[in-house]
Design a protein around this motif. Sequence first.
Motif, mmCIF file in Angstrom:
data_model
loop_
_atom_site.group_PDB
_atom_site.id
_atom_site.type_symbol
_atom_site.label_atom_id
_atom_site.label_comp_id
_atom_site.label_asym_id
_atom_site.label_seq_id
_atom_site.Cartn_x
_atom_site.Cartn_y
_atom_site.Cartn_z
ATOM 1 N N GLU A 104 0.849 -1.184 0.000
ATOM 2 C CA GLU A 104 0.000 0.000 0.000
ATOM 3 C C GLU A 104 0.891 1.241 0.000
ATOM 4 O OE1 GLU A 104 -2.699 0.250 3.298
ATOM 5 O OE2 GLU A 104 -3.792 1.920 2.388
ATOM 6 N N ILE A 105 0.492 2.240 -0.746
ATOM 7 C CA ILE A 105 1.215 3.511 -0.752
ATOM 8 C C ILE A 105 0.909 4.211 0.565
ATOM 9 C CG2 ILE A 105 1.475 5.769 -1.863
ATOM 10 C CD1 ILE A 105 0.621 4.414 -4.508
ATOM 11 N N THR A 106 1.959 4.578 1.308
ATOM 12 C CA THR A 106 1.752 5.171 2.627
ATOM 13 C C THR A 106 1.724 6.694 2.604
ATOM 14 O OG1 THR A 106 4.123 5.011 3.075
ATOM 15 C CG2 THR A 106 2.723 3.204 3.860
ATOM 16 N N GLY A 107 2.348 7.323 1.642
ATOM 17 C CA GLY A 107 2.348 8.781 1.562
ATOM 18 C C GLY A 107 1.202 9.283 0.705
ATOM 19 N N GLU A 108 1.222 10.573 0.439
ATOM 20 C CA GLU A 108 0.195 11.173 -0.409
ATOM 21 C C GLU A 108 0.337 10.700 -1.851
ATOM 22 O OE1 GLU A 108 0.404 15.457 -0.159
ATOM 23 O OE2 GLU A 108 -0.926 15.464 1.576
ATOM 24 N N VAL A 109 -0.799 10.504 -2.493
ATOM 25 C CA VAL A 109 -0.832 10.198 -3.915
ATOM 26 C C VAL A 109 -1.375 11.439 -4.598
ATOM 27 C CG1 VAL A 109 -1.793 8.729 -5.713
ATOM 28 C CG2 VAL A 109 -1.145 7.736 -3.508
ATOM 29 N N VAL A 110 -0.549 12.070 -5.420
ATOM 30 C CA VAL A 110 -0.864 13.369 -6.000
ATOM 31 C C VAL A 110 -0.999 13.259 -7.517
ATOM 32 C CG1 VAL A 110 -0.047 15.745 -6.319
ATOM 33 C CG2 VAL A 110 0.358 14.559 -4.145
ATOM 34 N N ILE A 111 -2.082 13.844 -8.027
ATOM 35 C CA ILE A 111 -2.211 14.058 -9.463
ATOM 36 C C ILE A 111 -1.793 15.514 -9.660
ATOM 37 C CG2 ILE A 111 -3.686 13.940 -11.499
ATOM 38 C CD1 ILE A 111 -5.695 12.317 -9.742
ATOM 39 N N PRO A 112 -0.602 15.754 -10.203
ATOM 40 C CA PRO A 112 -0.089 17.125 -10.245
ATOM 41 C C PRO A 112 -0.900 18.039 -11.165
ATOM 42 C CG PRO A 112 1.361 15.631 -11.454
ATOM 43 C CD PRO A 112 0.304 14.782 -10.816
ATOM 44 N N ALA A 113 -0.881 19.336 -10.822
ATOM 45 C CA ALA A 113 -1.526 20.337 -11.668
ATOM 46 C C ALA A 113 -0.951 20.244 -13.072
ATOM 47 C CB ALA A 113 -1.287 21.738 -11.092
ATOM 48 N N LYS A 114 -1.838 20.261 -14.071
ATOM 49 C CA LYS A 114 -1.439 20.168 -15.486
ATOM 50 C C LYS A 114 -0.607 18.916 -15.755
ATOM 51 C CE LYS A 114 -3.024 24.379 -16.401
ATOM 52 N NZ LYS A 114 -4.407 24.497 -16.731
ATOM 53 N N GLY A 115 -0.824 17.859 -14.952
ATOM 54 C CA GLY A 115 -0.014 16.666 -15.093
ATOM 55 C C GLY A 115 -0.832 15.393 -14.986
ATOM 56 N N THR A 116 -0.110 14.273 -14.864
ATOM 57 C CA THR A 116 -0.751 12.963 -14.850
ATOM 58 C C THR A 116 -0.193 12.091 -13.729
ATOM 59 O OG1 THR A 116 0.862 12.010 -16.389
ATOM 60 C CG2 THR A 116 -1.121 12.994 -17.353
ATOM 61 N N PHE A 117 -0.952 11.052 -13.411
ATOM 62 C CA PHE A 117 -0.518 10.001 -12.489
ATOM 63 C C PHE A 117 -0.887 8.683 -13.141
ATOM 64 C CE2 PHE A 117 -1.113 7.068 -8.917
ATOM 65 C CZ PHE A 117 0.083 7.239 -8.246
ATOM 66 N N GLU A 118 0.129 7.871 -13.433
ATOM 67 C CA GLU A 118 -0.111 6.633 -14.174
ATOM 68 C C GLU A 118 -0.369 5.461 -13.234
ATOM 69 O OE1 GLU A 118 1.732 3.886 -17.731
ATOM 70 O OE2 GLU A 118 2.838 5.655 -17.075
ATOM 71 N N LEU A 119 -1.363 4.667 -13.606
ATOM 72 C CA LEU A 119 -1.701 3.415 -12.943
ATOM 73 C C LEU A 119 -1.417 2.313 -13.957
ATOM 74 C CD1 LEU A 119 -5.170 4.626 -11.638
ATOM 75 C CD2 LEU A 119 -3.100 4.395 -10.255
ATOM 76 N N ALA A 120 -0.445 1.424 -13.654
ATOM 77 C CA ALA A 120 -0.028 0.434 -14.645
ATOM 78 C C ALA A 120 0.321 -0.892 -13.979
ATOM 79 C CB ALA A 120 1.184 0.951 -15.418
ATOM 80 N N PRO A 121 0.144 -2.011 -14.685
ATOM 81 C CA PRO A 121 0.573 -3.305 -14.152
ATOM 82 C C PRO A 121 2.064 -3.255 -13.807
ATOM 83 C CG PRO A 121 -0.749 -3.618 -16.126
ATOM 84 C CD PRO A 121 -0.458 -2.149 -16.020
ATOM 85 N N GLY A 122 2.423 -3.782 -12.649
ATOM 86 C CA GLY A 122 3.814 -3.773 -12.222
ATOM 87 C C GLY A 122 4.273 -2.433 -11.682
#
Length: 191
Positions: A104-122
């Motif tokens: 599990e990710i313990t810190g903050e999960v951020v979708i940055p301004a004008k940016g992306t957050f990728e969710l991918a296998p592995g």
Amino acid sequence: MRKLTTLLAAALIVMPVSLLTACASDAAGSSAPAGTESSTAGEATAQVELSDGWAKAGEIGGMTGVFGTLSNDGDSDLVITGVESADAGMIELHEITADGIMQEITGEVVIPAKGTFELAPGANHIMLMDLKKDLLAGDEVTFTLQLASNDGRTRTVEFTVLVKDYAGANENYGGTGHEGMAHGDESHDSH
């Protein structure tokens, strides 16, 4: 007159069907690029989208991953503060360490301004655990992200993704407390 009445009746039947078909083809052609949003603490203006969203098929009581690219076109970073789905008993945001351990990710999960957050296998992904039903290829899964921006605004965004067969990623749990989950020898091949 009878011919005109017949043509008018046919036009009234065809028009709503064509309008519905046009709406359906727009929705079917996308993988839920934009979520359904609701906001609190003021009206948030950033658009949050999920492109190429999908989930791996999984069995009832088991687990699976949700993947895609989350994008934020707003001027503020957005922090994912929670995830919910009626299709799972428990949901977490997971990461894969350099050693191939899934946790599990313990810190903050951020979708940055004008940016992306990728969710991918592995890599980073949304983990649906204790599935409440079989998720078969061709089914859909709906989940809701709770988001907060640095200006105090909060919102929820709902996405629906297609379930696909996928035989990739084989990470190990690193003592994350997923006892009772259907993952056999502690190796994970459900996403």
